[in-house]
Write a protein that holds these residues in place. Structure first.
Motif, short mmCIF file in Angstrom:
data_model
loop_
_atom_site.label_atom_id
_atom_site.label_comp_id
_atom_site.label_asym_id
_atom_site.label_seq_id
_atom_site.Cartn_x
_atom_site.Cartn_y
_atom_site.Cartn_z
N THR A 1 -16.43 -36.41 37.02
CA THR A 1 -17.01 -36.56 35.98
C THR A 1 -18.37 -37.35 35.66
O THR A 1 -18.64 -38.22 36.55
N SER B 1 -12.66 -39.77 33.96
CA SER B 1 -13.37 -40.00 32.60
C SER B 1 -13.55 -41.35 32.28
O SER B 1 -14.58 -42.03 31.83
N ASN C 1 -18.22 -31.98 27.63
CA ASN C 1 -18.62 -30.53 28.09
C ASN C 1 -19.69 -29.62 27.29
O ASN C 1 -19.44 -28.38 27.10
N THR D 1 -19.41 -34.78 31.11
CA THR D 1 -19.09 -33.58 31.25
C THR D 1 -18.22 -33.58 32.84
O THR D 1 -18.26 -34.58 33.47
N ASN D 2 -17.20 -32.79 32.82
CA ASN D 2 -16.29 -32.53 34.03
C ASN D 2 -16.79 -31.30 34.50
O ASN D 2 -16.98 -30.26 34.04
N ASN D 3 -16.82 -31.39 36.10
CA ASN D 3 -17.29 -30.35 36.80
C ASN D 3 -16.21 -29.41 37.03
O ASN D 3 -16.57 -28.37 37.86
N SER E 1 -8.09 -35.20 34.13
CA SER E 1 -9.52 -35.58 33.71
C SER E 1 -9.55 -37.10 33.26
O SER E 1 -10.43 -37.80 33.26
N THR F 1 -11.19 -28.44 32.73
CA THR F 1 -10.08 -29.08 32.04
C THR F 1 -8.99 -28.21 31.63
O THR F 1 -7.90 -28.66 31.53
#
Ligand code: DP6
Length: 331
Positions: free
Chosen positions: A42, A109, A60, A94-96, A105, A99
């Motif tokens: 994240t 996070s 995101n 942003t999560n790469n 996450s 999700t």
């Protein structure tokens, strides 16, 4: 005013955390051991702004739901209490990793938010304090402050100040690969937070789960020190299946698996019986994480990809500590 961007990797537990001894302080009832994951991370940018009337979360690329924003705002309140900064914050995260794939996450996070928001608010916390702060957001997040092999202590103090994670070994200790077999992209019905509380209240296996945990911890710690793969495999599968037995015996029962999850578990065991060093672990969802020494990752990935029902396989090595990526003065 400061704008701070941080990065934190997700993690996967080899000895699982399930159940809390204190809900307001989010104190786990059992200790846990995890590995931090390199490819799943994240990135979060935070700026406290006197012009803002509410905390804003962009997740995101889109404005987050009321529920997610509230959970974040509650966490930011803790930082506002500890620091002189009482302003609302603008947070972009942003999560790469997808999700939607039901991959945890909350760990990356909250670890990332603790680091970025703490720093943006003017707090310069040592890693142990960051871990304590991240734990208040999510138990598993306390572990994501550190890279490599990480132990989360259960702690003895009522205020939770010793209920923190620490690094056992950096990632260089042992070159392991985690292959995540995605078996469903549906959103799960019961998340970890609600699931573990239901288990505490209703599962007849909850007490033995707690009392049998120290032995798993001792054995796993020693197996990691010795790089004894067979022992790590045995204890990790035992801890995982025990956690799911506890979840299944919760009332109403928590069934996190689908048919492919079960097929993949059998398949991983078959591979192991046929000489490939690999074991599985599964969190509160249907995805199967197969863990093996890096040199076996190609063949394990191929085998998992061929299994009917597996949608795709995500490959990751072990990751490092949560870090500040950028720090700028603004306004
Ligand atoms: C199954 O850390 O998501 O992944 O503290 O309520 O946020 P909260 O729970 P969370 O639970 C993780 C549960 C698990 C096992 C583990 O990661 O140890």
């Amino acid at each position: 005013m400061k704008k701070v961007k941080a990065k934190a990797c997700s993690n996967i537990a080899l000895v699982k955390y399930w159940g809390k001894r204190n809900i307001p302080l989010n104190l786990p009832a059992v200790a846990s051991i995890s590995v931090t994951l390199d490819t799943l991370f994240t990135e979060t940018e935070v700026r406290f702004d006197p012009e803002l009337k509410n905390d804003i979360l962009v997740l995101n690329g889109s404005l987050a739901s009321e529920k997610d924003t509230q959970r974040m705002a509650k966490f930011l309140d803790l930082i506002r209490e500890k620091s002189k900064n009482k302003n609302c914050a603008y947070v972009e995260s942003t999560n790469n990793f997808p999700t939607s794939a039901g991959l945890a996450s909350s760990a990356s996070s909250f670890a990332c938010l603790a680091l970025a928001a703490g720093r943006a608010a003017g707090l310069d916390l040592p890693k142990s304090k960051l871990s304590e702060l991240a734990r208040l957001g999510s138990g598993s997040a306390a572990r994501s402050i550190f890279g490599g092999f990480v132990e989360m202590a259960i702690g003895k103090k009522d205020d939770g100040s010793d209920c923190i994670a620490h690094q056992l070994f950096p990632k260089e200790h042992w070159d392991l690969t985690v292959l995540i077999a995605i078996t469903s992209e549906k959103k799960k019905k019961t998340g970890s937070t609600d699931g573990m509380e239901s288990s505490r209240l209703t599962s007849p296996f909850y007490k033995p789960w707690i009392t049998s945990s120290p032995k798993d911890m001792d054995e796993m710690r020693e197996a990691i020190i010795q790089k004894d793969f067979e022992k790590v495999a045995e204890v990790a599968e035992f801890s995982c299946l025990k956690m799911h037995a506890l979840a299944l015996a919760t009332n109403p029962g928590l069934i996190y698996w689908n048919g492919t999850t079960v097929d993949a578990m059998h398949h991983v065991r078959e591979m192991r019986e046929n000489g490939t060093p690999v074991f599985f672990t599964i969190d509160a969802g249907p995805q199967v994480k197969a863990i093996c020494p890096a040199e076996y990752s190609g063949q394990v990935q191929k085998q998992l990809e061929q299994l009917p029902g597996v949608i795709r396989v995500i490959k990751t090595g072990l990751g490092g500590d949560a870090i500040v990526v950028e720090e700028k003065r603004v306004g």
